[in-house]
Design a protein around this motif. Structure first.
Motif, PDB file in Angstrom:
ATOM      1  N   GLU A  49       5.339   5.196  -1.794  1.00  0.00           N
ATOM      2  CA  GLU A  49       5.045   4.094  -0.868  1.00  0.00           C
ATOM      3  C   GLU A  49       4.037   4.501   0.207  1.00  0.00           C
ATOM      4  OE1 GLU A  49       8.907   3.457  -2.815  1.00  0.00           O
ATOM      5  OE2 GLU A  49       8.052   5.122  -1.650  1.00  0.00           O
ATOM      6  N   HIS A  50       4.078   5.769   0.625  1.00  0.00           N
ATOM      7  CA  HIS A  50       3.141   6.223   1.643  1.00  0.00           C
ATOM      8  C   HIS A  50       1.723   6.309   1.081  1.00  0.00           C
ATOM      9  CE1 HIS A  50       6.337   8.078   4.526  1.00  0.00           C
ATOM     10  NE2 HIS A  50       6.730   6.934   3.988  1.00  0.00           N
ATOM     11  N   ASN A  51       1.613   6.712  -0.165  1.00  0.00           N
ATOM     12  CA  ASN A  51       0.311   6.713  -0.823  1.00  0.00           C
ATOM     13  C   ASN A  51      -0.226   5.292  -0.952  1.00  0.00           C
ATOM     14  OD1 ASN A  51      -1.541   8.673  -1.896  1.00  0.00           O
ATOM     15  ND2 ASN A  51      -1.257   7.727  -3.894  1.00  0.00           N
ATOM     16  N   THR A  52       0.665   4.348  -1.247  1.00  0.00           N
ATOM     17  CA  THR A  52       0.269   2.946  -1.376  1.00  0.00           C
ATOM     18  C   THR A  52      -0.239   2.393  -0.056  1.00  0.00           C
ATOM     19  OG1 THR A  52       1.948   2.636  -3.105  1.00  0.00           O
ATOM     20  CG2 THR A  52       1.047   0.653  -2.101  1.00  0.00           C
ATOM     21  N   ILE A  53       0.371   2.808   1.061  1.00  0.00           N
ATOM     22  CA  ILE A  53      -0.090   2.378   2.381  1.00  0.00           C
ATOM     23  C   ILE A  53      -1.543   2.798   2.597  1.00  0.00           C
ATOM     24  CG2 ILE A  53       0.176   2.727   4.872  1.00  0.00           C
ATOM     25  CD1 ILE A  53       3.221   3.089   4.294  1.00  0.00           C
ATOM     26  N   ILE A  54      -1.836   4.072   2.317  1.00  0.00           N
ATOM     27  CA  ILE A  54      -3.210   4.583   2.488  1.00  0.00           C
ATOM     28  C   ILE A  54      -4.169   3.802   1.597  1.00  0.00           C
ATOM     29  CG2 ILE A  54      -4.720   6.575   2.262  1.00  0.00           C
ATOM     30  CD1 ILE A  54      -2.734   6.798   4.563  1.00  0.00           C
ATOM     31  N   GLN A  55      -3.782   3.583   0.356  1.00  0.00           N
ATOM     32  CA  GLN A  55      -4.642   2.857  -0.578  1.00  0.00           C
ATOM     33  C   GLN A  55      -4.901   1.428  -0.101  1.00  0.00           C
ATOM     34  OE1 GLN A  55      -2.536   3.209  -4.281  1.00  0.00           O
ATOM     35  NE2 GLN A  55      -3.289   5.273  -4.692  1.00  0.00           N
ATOM     36  N   LYS A  56      -3.881   0.774   0.439  1.00  0.00           N
ATOM     37  CA  LYS A  56      -4.037  -0.610   0.899  1.00  0.00           C
ATOM     38  C   LYS A  56      -4.965  -0.683   2.106  1.00  0.00           C
ATOM     39  CE  LYS A  56      -0.611  -3.373   0.245  1.00  0.00           C
ATOM     40  NZ  LYS A  56      -1.243  -4.390  -0.636  1.00  0.00           N
ATOM     41  N   ILE A  57      -4.867   0.286   3.007  1.00  0.00           N
ATOM     42  CA  ILE A  57      -5.768   0.315   4.163  1.00  0.00           C
ATOM     43  C   ILE A  57      -7.203   0.566   3.718  1.00  0.00           C
ATOM     44  CG2 ILE A  57      -6.368   1.616   6.241  1.00  0.00           C
ATOM     45  CD1 ILE A  57      -3.349   2.011   6.707  1.00  0.00           C
ATOM     46  N   LEU A  58      -7.395   1.506   2.802  1.00  0.00           N
ATOM     47  CA  LEU A  58      -8.739   1.784   2.287  1.00  0.00           C
ATOM     48  C   LEU A  58      -9.318   0.573   1.551  1.00  0.00           C
ATOM     49  CD1 LEU A  58      -8.239   5.438   0.987  1.00  0.00           C
ATOM     50  CD2 LEU A  58      -9.620   4.716   2.940  1.00  0.00           C
ATOM     51  N   ARG A  59      -8.448  -0.145   0.853  1.00  0.00           N
ATOM     52  CA  ARG A  59      -8.908  -1.346   0.135  1.00  0.00           C
ATOM     53  C   ARG A  59      -9.387  -2.406   1.118  1.00  0.00           C
ATOM     54  NH1 ARG A  59      -4.437  -2.567  -2.409  1.00  0.00           N
ATOM     55  NH2 ARG A  59      -4.836  -0.929  -3.951  1.00  0.00           N
ATOM     56  N   LYS A  60      -8.693  -2.550   2.240  1.00  0.00           N
ATOM     57  CA  LYS A  60      -9.141  -3.512   3.254  1.00  0.00           C
ATOM     58  C   LYS A  60     -10.534  -3.128   3.763  1.00  0.00           C
ATOM     59  CE  LYS A  60      -4.637  -5.063   5.081  1.00  0.00           C
ATOM     60  NZ  LYS A  60      -4.871  -6.515   4.947  1.00  0.00           N
ATOM     61  N   ALA A  61     -10.741  -1.813   3.975  1.00  0.00           N
ATOM     62  CA  ALA A  61     -12.048  -1.351   4.450  1.00  0.00           C
ATOM     63  C   ALA A  61     -13.141  -1.665   3.428  1.00  0.00           C
ATOM     64  CB  ALA A  61     -11.994   0.147   4.736  1.00  0.00           C
ATOM     65  N   ARG A  62     -12.855  -1.440   2.165  1.00  0.00           N
ATOM     66  CA  ARG A  62     -13.846  -1.718   1.112  1.00  0.00           C
ATOM     67  C   ARG A  62     -14.166  -3.206   1.021  1.00  0.00           C
ATOM     68  NH1 ARG A  62     -10.639   1.879  -1.944  1.00  0.00           N
ATOM     69  NH2 ARG A  62      -9.801   0.116  -3.134  1.00  0.00           N
ATOM     70  N   HIS A  63     -13.208  -4.043   1.367  1.00  0.00           N
ATOM     71  CA  HIS A  63     -13.396  -5.489   1.258  1.00  0.00           C
ATOM     72  C   HIS A  63     -13.943  -6.114   2.537  1.00  0.00           C
ATOM     73  CE1 HIS A  63     -10.372  -5.852  -2.329  1.00  0.00           C
ATOM     74  NE2 HIS A  63     -11.493  -5.217  -2.638  1.00  0.00           N
ATOM     75  N   GLY A  64     -14.384  -5.268   3.478  1.00  0.00           N
ATOM     76  CA  GLY A  64     -15.111  -5.800   4.625  1.00  0.00           C
ATOM     77  C   GLY A  64     -14.414  -5.738   5.967  1.00  0.00           C
ATOM     78  N   THR A  65     -13.164  -5.332   6.011  1.00  0.00           N
ATOM     79  CA  THR A  65     -12.487  -5.188   7.296  1.00  0.00           C
ATOM     80  C   THR A  65     -13.048  -3.982   8.036  1.00  0.00           C
ATOM     81  OG1 THR A  65     -10.437  -6.132   6.418  1.00  0.00           O
ATOM     82  CG2 THR A  65     -10.265  -4.867   8.461  1.00  0.00           C
ATOM     83  N   GLN A  66     -13.455  -4.173   9.282  1.00  0.00           N
ATOM     84  CA  GLN A  66     -13.922  -3.059  10.101  1.00  0.00           C
ATOM     85  C   GLN A  66     -12.693  -2.309  10.619  1.00  0.00           C
ATOM     86  OE1 GLN A  66     -16.182  -4.191  13.564  1.00  0.00           O
ATOM     87  NE2 GLN A  66     -16.475  -2.065  14.232  1.00  0.00           N
ATOM     88  N   ILE A  67     -12.523  -1.057  10.193  1.00  0.00           N
ATOM     89  CA  ILE A  67     -11.331  -0.295  10.559  1.00  0.00           C
ATOM     90  C   ILE A  67     -11.720   0.872  11.460  1.00  0.00           C
ATOM     91  CG2 ILE A  67      -9.377   1.062   9.726  1.00  0.00           C
ATOM     92  CD1 ILE A  67      -9.326  -0.600   7.228  1.00  0.00           C
ATOM     93  N   ILE A  68     -11.069   0.942  12.607  1.00  0.00           N
ATOM     94  CA  ILE A  68     -11.313   2.007  13.581  1.00  0.00           C
ATOM     95  C   ILE A  68     -10.015   2.776  13.780  1.00  0.00           C
ATOM     96  CG2 ILE A  68     -11.991   2.550  15.948  1.00  0.00           C
ATOM     97  CD1 ILE A  68     -13.625  -0.062  15.905  1.00  0.00           C
ATOM     98  N   TYR A  69     -10.082   4.075  13.580  1.00  0.00           N
ATOM     99  CA  TYR A  69      -8.926   4.969  13.668  1.00  0.00           C
ATOM    100  C   TYR A  69      -9.016   5.752  14.972  1.00  0.00           C
ATOM    101  CZ  TYR A  69      -5.702   8.666  11.934  1.00  0.00           C
ATOM    102  OH  TYR A  69      -4.670   9.568  11.757  1.00  0.00           O
TER     103      TYR A  69
END
Length: 264
Positions: free
Chosen positions: A59-79
């Protein structure tokens, strides 16, 4: 449930890589909420916990993948890293997989309000000057979380809402914990109020809140350990605190939803 879209979303204190992380609720939140901009406001990956024990379920790997997918689809992500992932602070202004790392950031809302985005441990005297004490407190918090898992199971078996925050109960019974929250808020506001800002959005203490302190807006995102909260900005610039676990069917009794101020 249909997806909600916001101008901006802030989440913090996910503690991925530790048993504290409420992965199911976090994945559900990410699935049903989108935004133009997403801030990860520190303690996203818990390197403190990983240094003690390797814990990385699927599930933790899935969280990372879902966040990265949002970034690829145009969400501006700032950490914006926190103290549990402070090693990431060395990569200020680096871009990893379309995610920008910043030690802090200034966000301007649609209403023209300027907010400093920072994890917040910089304003916690214990975290800054007594790191060993913060780590001891973190161990105690871990124990509360483990006990709480058992309590949730018991409540579910007898038909009550499964989410119950033992940490919240302790927080409101321990005077020093309540004073810690107040001192933390006042420290941030006192430091920042004369810097041309309208407010601050932070995390760190696992106590979600939006409040006005003498004309300065203090916003805390909470966490996805106990309270499972986020801050969202609507298209008109209005900020809202979202309690994601309140989507569950309520129990016959009212339970506190916010978590204990995290000592680390």
């Amino acid at each position: 449930m249909t997806a909600s879209t916001y101008r901006t979303i802030w989440i913090s204190d996910l503690h991925i890589g530790s048993t504290q992380c409420h992965a199911d609720a976090l994945l559900d939140f990410l699935k049903h909420n989108d935004s133009e901009k997403l801030y990860l406001v520190g303690d996203i990956i818990d390197f403190w916990a990983l240094s003690k024990k390797m814990y990385w379920p699927r599930e933790h790997n899935t969280i990372i993948q879902k966040i990265l997918r949002k970034a690829r689809h145009g969400t501006q992500i700032i950490y914006v890293p926190g103290n549990h992932d402070e090693n990431v602070r060395e990569y200020d202004d680096y871009v990893f997989g379309d995610i920008v790392v910043k030690r802090s950031d200034i966000h301007t809302t649609a209403a023209g309000k300027r907010f400093l985005i920072v994890h917040g441990d910089e304003y916690d005297t214990i975290a800054r000057h007594h790191r060993w004490l913060a780590k001891i407190g973190s161990v105690g918090y871990d124990w509360l979380i483990e006990i709480n898992r058992f309590l949730r199971l018991c409540r579910k078996l007898i038909g009550y809402q499964s989410h119950f925050s033992l940490a919240a109960f302790v927080k409101f019974k321990v005077k020093n914990a309540v004073q810690f929250i107040s001192d933390y808020e006042e420290s941030i506001v006192r430091t920042l109020r004369n810097q041309g800002l309208d407010g601050v959005i932070c995390g760190h203490i696992h106590h979600a809140e939006i409040k006005d302190i003498e004309g300065f807006t203090y916003v805390n995102t909470g966490d996805f350990v106990e309270s499972c909260t986020a801050i969202v900005e609507h298209n008109d610039g209005r900020l809202e605190l979202v309690h994601w676990l309140k989507q569950e069917k309520p129990s016959p009794e009212t339970q506190a939803e916010t978590g204990l101020p995290h000592p680390g």
